[in-house]
Design a protein around this motif. Sequence first.
Motif, PDB file in Angstrom:
ATOM      1  N   THR A  15       0.892  -1.254   0.184  1.00  0.00           N
ATOM      2  CA  THR A  15      -0.026  -0.010   0.038  1.00  0.00           C
ATOM      3  C   THR A  15       0.773   1.283   0.083  1.00  0.00           C
ATOM      4  OG1 THR A  15       0.040   0.072   2.370  1.00  0.00           O
ATOM      5  CG2 THR A  15      -1.950  -1.221   1.171  1.00  0.00           C
ATOM      6  N   ARG A  17       1.807   2.923   2.463  1.00  0.00           N
ATOM      7  CA  ARG A  17       1.532   3.597   3.744  1.00  0.00           C
ATOM      8  C   ARG A  17       0.872   2.759   4.967  1.00  0.00           C
ATOM      9  NH1 ARG A  17      -2.981   4.142   0.239  1.00  0.00           N
ATOM     10  NH2 ARG A  17      -4.912   3.329   1.084  1.00  0.00           N
ATOM     11  N   SER A  19      -1.443   0.897   7.430  1.00  0.00           N
ATOM     12  CA  SER A  19      -2.882   0.605   7.152  1.00  0.00           C
ATOM     13  C   SER A  19      -3.394   0.198   8.625  1.00  0.00           C
ATOM     14  CB  SER A  19      -3.004  -0.212   6.394  1.00  0.00           C
ATOM     15  OG  SER A  19      -4.521  -0.765   5.923  1.00  0.00           O
ATOM     16  N   ALA A  23      -9.590   0.574  10.961  1.00  0.00           N
ATOM     17  CA  ALA A  23     -10.015   1.305   9.798  1.00  0.00           C
ATOM     18  C   ALA A  23     -10.589   0.463   8.592  1.00  0.00           C
ATOM     19  CB  ALA A  23      -9.106   2.314   9.439  1.00  0.00           C
ATOM     20  N   ARG A  88      -7.927  -3.076  -5.997  1.00  0.00           N
ATOM     21  CA  ARG A  88      -8.028  -1.670  -5.499  1.00  0.00           C
ATOM     22  C   ARG A  88      -8.512  -0.718  -6.505  1.00  0.00           C
ATOM     23  NH1 ARG A  88      -6.578   2.619  -2.126  1.00  0.00           N
ATOM     24  NH2 ARG A  88      -5.910   4.451  -3.234  1.00  0.00           N
ATOM     25  N   VAL A 191     -14.708   8.232  -0.779  1.00  0.00           N
ATOM     26  CA  VAL A 191     -13.520   8.935  -0.013  1.00  0.00           C
ATOM     27  C   VAL A 191     -12.990   7.970   0.704  1.00  0.00           C
ATOM     28  CG1 VAL A 191     -12.871  10.800   1.409  1.00  0.00           C
ATOM     29  CG2 VAL A 191     -14.761  11.296  -0.399  1.00  0.00           C
ATOM     30  N   ALA A 192     -13.689   7.197   1.564  1.00  0.00           N
ATOM     31  CA  ALA A 192     -13.057   6.368   2.656  1.00  0.00           C
ATOM     32  C   ALA A 192     -12.332   5.195   1.891  1.00  0.00           C
ATOM     33  CB  ALA A 192     -14.123   5.755   3.469  1.00  0.00           C
ATOM     34  N   VAL A 194     -11.025   5.324  -0.944  1.00  0.00           N
ATOM     35  CA  VAL A 194      -9.589   5.864  -1.674  1.00  0.00           C
ATOM     36  C   VAL A 194      -8.419   6.021  -0.472  1.00  0.00           C
ATOM     37  CG1 VAL A 194      -8.530   7.939  -2.381  1.00  0.00           C
ATOM     38  CG2 VAL A 194     -10.583   7.120  -3.479  1.00  0.00           C
ATOM     39  N   ALA A 195      -8.935   6.360   0.675  1.00  0.00           N
ATOM     40  CA  ALA A 195      -7.958   6.550   1.940  1.00  0.00           C
ATOM     41  C   ALA A 195      -7.558   5.008   2.529  1.00  0.00           C
ATOM     42  CB  ALA A 195      -8.702   7.441   3.036  1.00  0.00           C
ATOM     43  N   VAL A 196      -8.460   3.962   2.391  1.00  0.00           N
ATOM     44  CA  VAL A 196      -8.211   2.926   3.213  1.00  0.00           C
ATOM     45  C   VAL A 196      -7.994   1.696   2.606  1.00  0.00           C
ATOM     46  CG1 VAL A 196      -9.094   1.431   5.317  1.00  0.00           C
ATOM     47  CG2 VAL A 196      -9.166   3.817   5.183  1.00  0.00           C
TER      48      VAL A 196
END
Length: 470
Positions: A15, A17, A19, A23, A88, A191-192, A194-196
């Motif tokens: 990823t 980043r 994780s 979440a 993804r 939005v969620a 994309v972030a997670v």
Amino acid sequence: MNDRPSRDHLMSTTTGRPSSDRALVGVIVSLGLLVAVVGSLGAPLITAVAQHYNVSLAAAQWTLTIALLSGAVTTPVLGRLGSGPRRRSVVLVTLGIVVAGSLLTVLPLPFAVLLVGRAAQGAGLGLVSLMMAIARDHLDERRSASTIAFLSVASTAGIGIGYPLAGWLTDLAGIRAAYGLGLVATAAALVAAVAVIPQAPARPANRVDLRGALLLTVGLLALLLVISQVGLWQQHTVLAVLILVVSLLVLAAWTIVEARTDKPLVDIRLLRHPAVAAANLVMLTGGVGMYLLLSLITRYVQTPAVAGYGFGLNTFEAGLVLVPFSLLGFVAGRLMPGLKSRFGARTLLAASTTVVLIAFVLFALARDHLAEPVIAISILGVGVGAFSAAMPSVILAATPAAETASAMSVNQVVRSVGFSIGSALGGFILAAYTTDVFPHETGYTTAAWAGAATTAATLLVIAALPAQRR
């Protein structure tokens, strides 16, 4: 499982980043719940849509039917795409399509555009199997099992949230406000995500079997269309039978093609596994019974007392009747992972199906007071929640991790077919007992006992399931 540490490592390295498991679980379950809520927006709004667009109730019914058809067709395709390295991207693009469709349902455009928007929203129904695959790849075994179970429950029991919300917003500010709920929810989900949502583990890219996808699309469209249109059977029986036969022949041809294809849309070898085949048959017959009783109770409580029975509830009030169905379904689903380690998935499937059978018997025998249908639908919620939570374990126990999305997408399609048959069966039986505007109350009794018989047959199929090692 021996490969779990490597998958956990992949989660953090692919990823780019950090994780958070919490979440990720929240987004996975929320997406399952969102799918149920958005998919259920069609049912409580049918009358309001007919009045707003000045179309017939039969035409307005398509706001529900077209979403279910779209979901059934896109689910196996998304399942195959989601088994590859670009999962993804598949999730985000699908959510983007759902958001665009949600926007079309809100804008003041012609009725045909509303149907296009609902079809785009229906594509999101295929996300459930992808969320299961993400949980299996990126969470430890215990958390993965509980998340998949709860996700399966959320994607079914969540309709009890969509119904009352849609009814309340429609009564308060019209159908645009109800569809606006879908737009806000899907945009937030995008939005969620994309972030997670993490990248999938490194796997060979999957080429979509276009020939298999085309055959499956034609076969499923014809099958779901013919079993969901009660009027077609009543007015054009020969045509309905012809469409049914053609759909079954196309699906048989699809099965043969998939068995001979190197990279099939659905791995038929997995479906031939005794546990997987029996589980999908259980999902089909169980789905028929569950949705039959759900539709019977919601229709019964909305029937005005002038018919000699019923309670004349409006859309919002009828939606509130579904709240205990959802709440108890979620509770039962949360309990299943812990109970599975003690009793096994097959035993829990049998127990939950027995609970559904009890709900049928109660509704068949007692519905003079509003409390009785409410109790019946509450018991149904317990059964559906437990059943939905136990089902994935049976299939995943015989499925490689890389094929999770594909195998569960087939199970989701089977569920859609079962739900459609259950809805149509209820319509058929009640239509046979209708001489004026409303069906005779005896029709509800007959339909309830027919559902009880289907549920009892499901118990026999469960008995044939291979025992799982614990």
